[in-house]
Design an enzyme around this catalytic site. Structure first.
Site, PDB file in Angstrom:
ATOM      1  N   ILE A  62       1.005  -1.331   0.117  1.00  0.00           N
ATOM      2  CA  ILE A  62      -0.197   0.054  -0.142  1.00  0.00           C
ATOM      3  C   ILE A  62       0.761   1.268   0.047  1.00  0.00           C
ATOM      4  O   ILE A  62       2.043   1.174   0.364  1.00  0.00           O
ATOM      5  CB  ILE A  62      -0.900   0.133   1.157  1.00  0.00           C
ATOM      6  CG1 ILE A  62      -0.128   0.109   2.623  1.00  0.00           C
ATOM      7  CG2 ILE A  62      -1.827  -1.056   1.201  1.00  0.00           C
ATOM      8  CD1 ILE A  62      -1.132   0.006   3.482  1.00  0.00           C
ATOM      9  N   SER A 121       3.642   4.254  -7.869  1.00  0.00           N
ATOM     10  CA  SER A 121       4.091   4.889  -8.989  1.00  0.00           C
ATOM     11  C   SER A 121       3.949   3.730 -10.208  1.00  0.00           C
ATOM     12  O   SER A 121       4.253   2.526  -9.922  1.00  0.00           O
ATOM     13  CB  SER A 121       5.381   5.532  -8.685  1.00  0.00           C
ATOM     14  OG  SER A 121       6.572   4.383  -8.673  1.00  0.00           O
ATOM     15  N   LYS A 143       2.538  -5.250   2.888  1.00  0.00           N
ATOM     16  CA  LYS A 143       3.827  -4.198   3.350  1.00  0.00           C
ATOM     17  C   LYS A 143       3.166  -2.777   3.522  1.00  0.00           C
ATOM     18  O   LYS A 143       2.660  -2.356   2.344  1.00  0.00           O
ATOM     19  CB  LYS A 143       4.984  -4.613   2.268  1.00  0.00           C
ATOM     20  CG  LYS A 143       5.972  -3.754   2.802  1.00  0.00           C
ATOM     21  CD  LYS A 143       7.180  -3.421   1.615  1.00  0.00           C
ATOM     22  CE  LYS A 143       6.943  -2.331   0.948  1.00  0.00           C
ATOM     23  NZ  LYS A 143       7.310  -0.994   1.606  1.00  0.00           N
ATOM     24  N   PRO A 152      13.008  -2.012  -1.717  1.00  0.00           N
ATOM     25  CA  PRO A 152      14.054  -2.799  -2.458  1.00  0.00           C
ATOM     26  C   PRO A 152      14.305  -4.020  -1.505  1.00  0.00           C
ATOM     27  O   PRO A 152      14.865  -4.826  -2.037  1.00  0.00           O
ATOM     28  CB  PRO A 152      15.508  -1.756  -2.352  1.00  0.00           C
ATOM     29  CG  PRO A 152      14.853  -0.510  -2.489  1.00  0.00           C
ATOM     30  CD  PRO A 152      13.350  -0.508  -1.558  1.00  0.00           C
ATOM     31  N   GLN A 170       9.761  14.453  -1.451  1.00  0.00           N
ATOM     32  CA  GLN A 170       8.691  14.895  -2.333  1.00  0.00           C
ATOM     33  C   GLN A 170       8.561  16.369  -2.269  1.00  0.00           C
ATOM     34  O   GLN A 170       8.133  16.928  -3.366  1.00  0.00           O
ATOM     35  CB  GLN A 170       7.193  14.278  -1.687  1.00  0.00           C
ATOM     36  CG  GLN A 170       6.003  14.574  -2.649  1.00  0.00           C
ATOM     37  CD  GLN A 170       5.822  13.771  -3.941  1.00  0.00           C
ATOM     38  OE1 GLN A 170       6.871  12.922  -3.961  1.00  0.00           O
ATOM     39  NE2 GLN A 170       5.209  14.106  -4.536  1.00  0.00           N
ATOM     40  N   PHE A 171       8.755  17.046  -1.383  1.00  0.00           N
ATOM     41  CA  PHE A 171       8.818  18.576  -1.221  1.00  0.00           C
ATOM     42  C   PHE A 171       9.736  19.024  -2.259  1.00  0.00           C
ATOM     43  O   PHE A 171       9.457  20.129  -3.217  1.00  0.00           O
ATOM     44  CB  PHE A 171       9.139  18.850   0.192  1.00  0.00           C
ATOM     45  CG  PHE A 171       9.506  20.300   0.524  1.00  0.00           C
ATOM     46  CD1 PHE A 171       8.559  21.228   0.830  1.00  0.00           C
ATOM     47  CD2 PHE A 171      10.595  20.721   0.411  1.00  0.00           C
ATOM     48  CE1 PHE A 171       8.789  22.609   1.142  1.00  0.00           C
ATOM     49  CE2 PHE A 171      10.980  22.120   0.629  1.00  0.00           C
ATOM     50  CZ  PHE A 171       9.981  23.087   0.967  1.00  0.00           C
ATOM     51  N   GLU A 209      -2.650  -0.323  -9.307  1.00  0.00           N
ATOM     52  CA  GLU A 209      -3.207   0.813  -9.369  1.00  0.00           C
ATOM     53  C   GLU A 209      -2.166   1.994  -9.456  1.00  0.00           C
ATOM     54  O   GLU A 209      -1.672   1.956  -8.370  1.00  0.00           O
ATOM     55  CB  GLU A 209      -4.246   1.114  -8.372  1.00  0.00           C
ATOM     56  CG  GLU A 209      -5.336   2.290  -8.765  1.00  0.00           C
ATOM     57  CD  GLU A 209      -4.657   3.328  -7.855  1.00  0.00           C
ATOM     58  OE1 GLU A 209      -4.336   4.391  -8.490  1.00  0.00           O
ATOM     59  OE2 GLU A 209      -4.911   3.600  -6.635  1.00  0.00           O
ATOM     60  N   LEU A 210      -1.970   2.569 -10.571  1.00  0.00           N
ATOM     61  CA  LEU A 210      -0.697   3.411 -10.599  1.00  0.00           C
ATOM     62  C   LEU A 210      -0.930   4.961 -10.783  1.00  0.00           C
ATOM     63  O   LEU A 210      -1.893   5.355 -10.317  1.00  0.00           O
ATOM     64  CB  LEU A 210      -0.127   2.634 -11.891  1.00  0.00           C
ATOM     65  CG  LEU A 210       0.291   1.286 -11.667  1.00  0.00           C
ATOM     66  CD1 LEU A 210       1.155   0.638 -12.839  1.00  0.00           C
ATOM     67  CD2 LEU A 210       1.195   1.062 -10.258  1.00  0.00           C
ATOM     68  N   GLY A 211      -0.077   5.407 -11.422  1.00  0.00           N
ATOM     69  CA  GLY A 211      -0.124   7.115 -11.458  1.00  0.00           C
ATOM     70  C   GLY A 211      -1.304   7.377 -12.435  1.00  0.00           C
ATOM     71  O   GLY A 211      -1.751   6.615 -13.138  1.00  0.00           O
ATOM     72  N   GLU A 254       3.470  13.074 -13.438  1.00  0.00           N
ATOM     73  CA  GLU A 254       2.932  13.327 -12.470  1.00  0.00           C
ATOM     74  C   GLU A 254       3.583  13.799 -11.583  1.00  0.00           C
ATOM     75  O   GLU A 254       4.406  13.522 -10.749  1.00  0.00           O
ATOM     76  CB  GLU A 254       2.396  11.884 -11.966  1.00  0.00           C
ATOM     77  CG  GLU A 254       1.536  11.758 -10.818  1.00  0.00           C
ATOM     78  CD  GLU A 254       0.920  10.439 -10.400  1.00  0.00           C
ATOM     79  OE1 GLU A 254       0.065  10.257 -10.059  1.00  0.00           O
ATOM     80  OE2 GLU A 254       1.791   9.566 -10.646  1.00  0.00           O
ATOM     81  N   GLU A 276       7.174   2.933   3.834  1.00  0.00           N
ATOM     82  CA  GLU A 276       7.792   3.212   5.019  1.00  0.00           C
ATOM     83  C   GLU A 276       7.609   4.960   5.511  1.00  0.00           C
ATOM     84  O   GLU A 276       7.823   4.999   6.716  1.00  0.00           O
ATOM     85  CB  GLU A 276       9.285   3.366   4.511  1.00  0.00           C
ATOM     86  CG  GLU A 276       9.783   3.979   3.250  1.00  0.00           C
ATOM     87  CD  GLU A 276       9.576   3.409   2.081  1.00  0.00           C
ATOM     88  OE1 GLU A 276      10.452   3.929   0.956  1.00  0.00           O
ATOM     89  OE2 GLU A 276       8.872   2.488   1.899  1.00  0.00           O
TER      90      GLU A 276
END
Length: 553
Positions: free
Chosen positions: A218, A298, A244, A278, A401-402, A320-322, A451, A247
């Site tokens: 998820i 992603s 899983k 990984p 991400q920022f 279920e992706l971008g 994206e 993180e």
């Protein structure tokens, strides 16, 4: 009123835009007893007990102490919370400050082996697939009740770990988790096979069997909802699960997984491993004793998962992706309403939404008015501590991400688009970003093709229906689209022509438990939610038996 409440809870948009505060139960901030009681309290105007009543102010204010304690940080394997085999832990971080909330057990390949072994025993030897379907239904219903009972804690934990506004988690996401689990509880005893006519004297039946051990991964942007979308149908069909977590946001899944065991789930049926892609993720995808994979995340990671599944045991995969979803505003639109809906479509959840309407196509006749009003709306958007009532936008998930979002913003400026709203970061602490609006964008720009996964609206001009269909479809993605028009003919034409899995007409982010969700092209494989997701977790087996002296065929 109860029927109205049920319908509202199915739409994330409608729940998050409610103006009344979300209530605490009569037992305090630990949550709600029942959804109907919640509606009763809303109607009475009961004040929330876990919102700060301080008006929303600048993000430089001192962060509010979350009204919840972190209880579960270990791996959940075979019904018990245990340390990682390596003893390693990793930090999960408060995106409001960048400070550590807690250290969480870091699972790796050895822990995946332990979790898969537990799930395999639970499926092959345990009671779960051998229970009556009605007994499985009752476990899931009890779980939904516990979700509501602990709603306050769950919502606060999700906000603390993920940075999304408490109004969103409390009014929208937690009720949707309970609703989703009840939906799949209702399916548990309605899964059945068929008897089919055969040419000749044979009795032919088709059985629907659980696939076995399902591996699920998820994402960090909606950890609670994705837990429900994946675990709900898998358990309703009688499978065992190894999940899983992302993180960045491991805490809420561990909390609700404990509630599921409290509801009566047998040990080993659901195992939760926190860790990194990984290591733990790759081990799960490559495991020879995992029968099925489901992943949300992603497109790049989805490709890796498909490859790992193929190289191991050819396990089926749901992805279920971008997305880079178009939001199309026709020239007959009520511009004020269209601006508000388009604003929600892209900025909801800090823009960290796979189906965000991040390409806003506006007809040339209303383009200038739309841009000016979108600019004004973005400048009024309240950015701040997500625990403050009135805040619309919290921080981005983490520093990575920022920085990625700000790089995309710079690429838009460098490419010639006009940044009409938003500058740099918001405040000087945590991962807050000002809402940004680009005008004069062109299809070939990165901000119109890739994206961004952040609070960035890209507004593009078009002149006709055929043109906007061609341009909207000119992308590798195909997850969702929005259409805003007063014309039934235009809505019908666009909704059939757009190559996407979901088209919202004069609405957005309506995510009912019964409505399938998934994408075309590189936005994924398969569907989640609704009856369609049950297919992901069932096998079809044909059983053929000769008939002798049959009275009829």
């Amino acid at each position: 009123m109860a029927a109205t409440a049920s319908r509202a809870s199915s739409s994330l948009l409608s729940r998050c835009l409610l103006t009344r505060p979300f209530p605490a139960s009569s037992t305090g901030a630990s949550g709600l007893r029942r959804a109907d009681k919640a509606q009763e309290l809303w109607a009475a105007g009961a004040p929330p007990r876990w919102f700060s009543t301080v008006p929303a102010t600048a993000v430089t204010d001192e962060p509010i102490k979350p009204p919840v304690e972190v209880k579960y940080t270990q791996l959940l394997i075979n019904g018990n919370f245990v340390d990682a085999a390596s003893g390693k832990t990793f930090p999960t971080v408060d995106p409001r400050t960048g400070e550590v909330i807690a250290r969480v057990a870091e699972g790796d390949a050895e822990d995946i082996d332990r979790a898969v072994a537990a799930a395999r025993r639970a499926f092959d030897e345990g009671p779960w697939p051998r229970m009556t379907a009605y007994e499985r239904c009752r476990v899931l219903l009890r779980f939904a009740d516990l979700i509501e009972r602990h709603a306050g804690e769950i919502a606060a934990l999700e906000t603390w770990d993920g940075g999304k506004p408490l109004a969103q988690t409390a009014r929208g996401e937690v009720p949707m988790v309970a609703r989703c689990m009840r939906y799949y509880a209702g399916w548990a005893d309605k899964i059945h096979g068929l008897v089919v006519p055969a040419d000749g004297a044979h009795h032919a039946q088709v059985l629907r069997e659980p696939v076995g051990v399902a591996g699920q991964i998820i994402p960090w942007n909606f950890p609670l909802l994705m837990f429900a979308w994946k675990v709900g149908p898998a358990l309703a069909c009688g499978n065992a699960v190894v999940l899983k977590t992302a993180e960045q946001t491991p805490l809420s899944a561990l909390y609700v997984a404990n509630l599921l065991h409290e509801a009566g789930l047998p040990e080993g049926v659901l195992n939760v491993v926190s860790g990194f892609g990984p290591t733990a993720g790759a081990a799960l995808c490559s495991h020879m004793d995992v029968d099925k994979l489901a992943f949300t995340g992603s497109t790049g990671t989805g490709k890796i998962i498909l490859e790992l599944a193929a190289r191991s045991n050819l396990k089926p995969v749901t992805l279920e992706l971008g997305g880079k979803s178009p939001f199309i505003v026709m020239d007959d639109a009520d511009v004020d309403r269209a601006v508000e809906l388009a604003h929600h479509a892209v900025f909801f959840n800090q823009g960290q939404c796979c189906c965000a309407g991040s390409r806003t196509f506006v007809h040339e006749r209303v383009y200038d008015e739309f841009v000016e009003k979108s600019k004004a709306r973005a400048l009024k958007r309240v950015v701040g501590d997500p625990f403050r009532e009135g805040v619309e936008q919290g921080p981005q998930i983490d520093g990575e991400q920022f920085k990625k979002i700000l790089r995309y913003v710079q690429s838009g400026v460098d490419g010639g688009a006009t940044l009409v709203a938003g500058g740099d970061r918001a405040g000087n602490r945590g991962y807050y970003i000002q809402p940004k609006v680009f005008a004069d964008a062109q299809d070939g720009m990165k901000i119109a093709q890739e994206e961004i996964f952040g609070p960035v609206q890209t507004i593009l001009k078009f002149s006709g229906v055929e043109e906007v269909i061609r341009r909207a479809n000119a992308t590798r993605y195909g997850l969702a689209a929005g259409v805003f028009t007063g014309s039934l003919d235009a809505a019908s034409t666009l909704s059939r022509a757009l190559r996407v899995g979901t088209v919202w007409v004069n609405c957005y982010d309506v995510l009912d438990a019964a409505i399938p969700f998934g994408g075309y092209k590189m936005s994924g494989v398969g569907r989640e939610k609704g009856a369609y997701s049950l297919r992901n977790y069932l096998q079809a087996k044909a059983v053929v038996t000769p008939l002798r002296d049959a009275a009829w065929l």
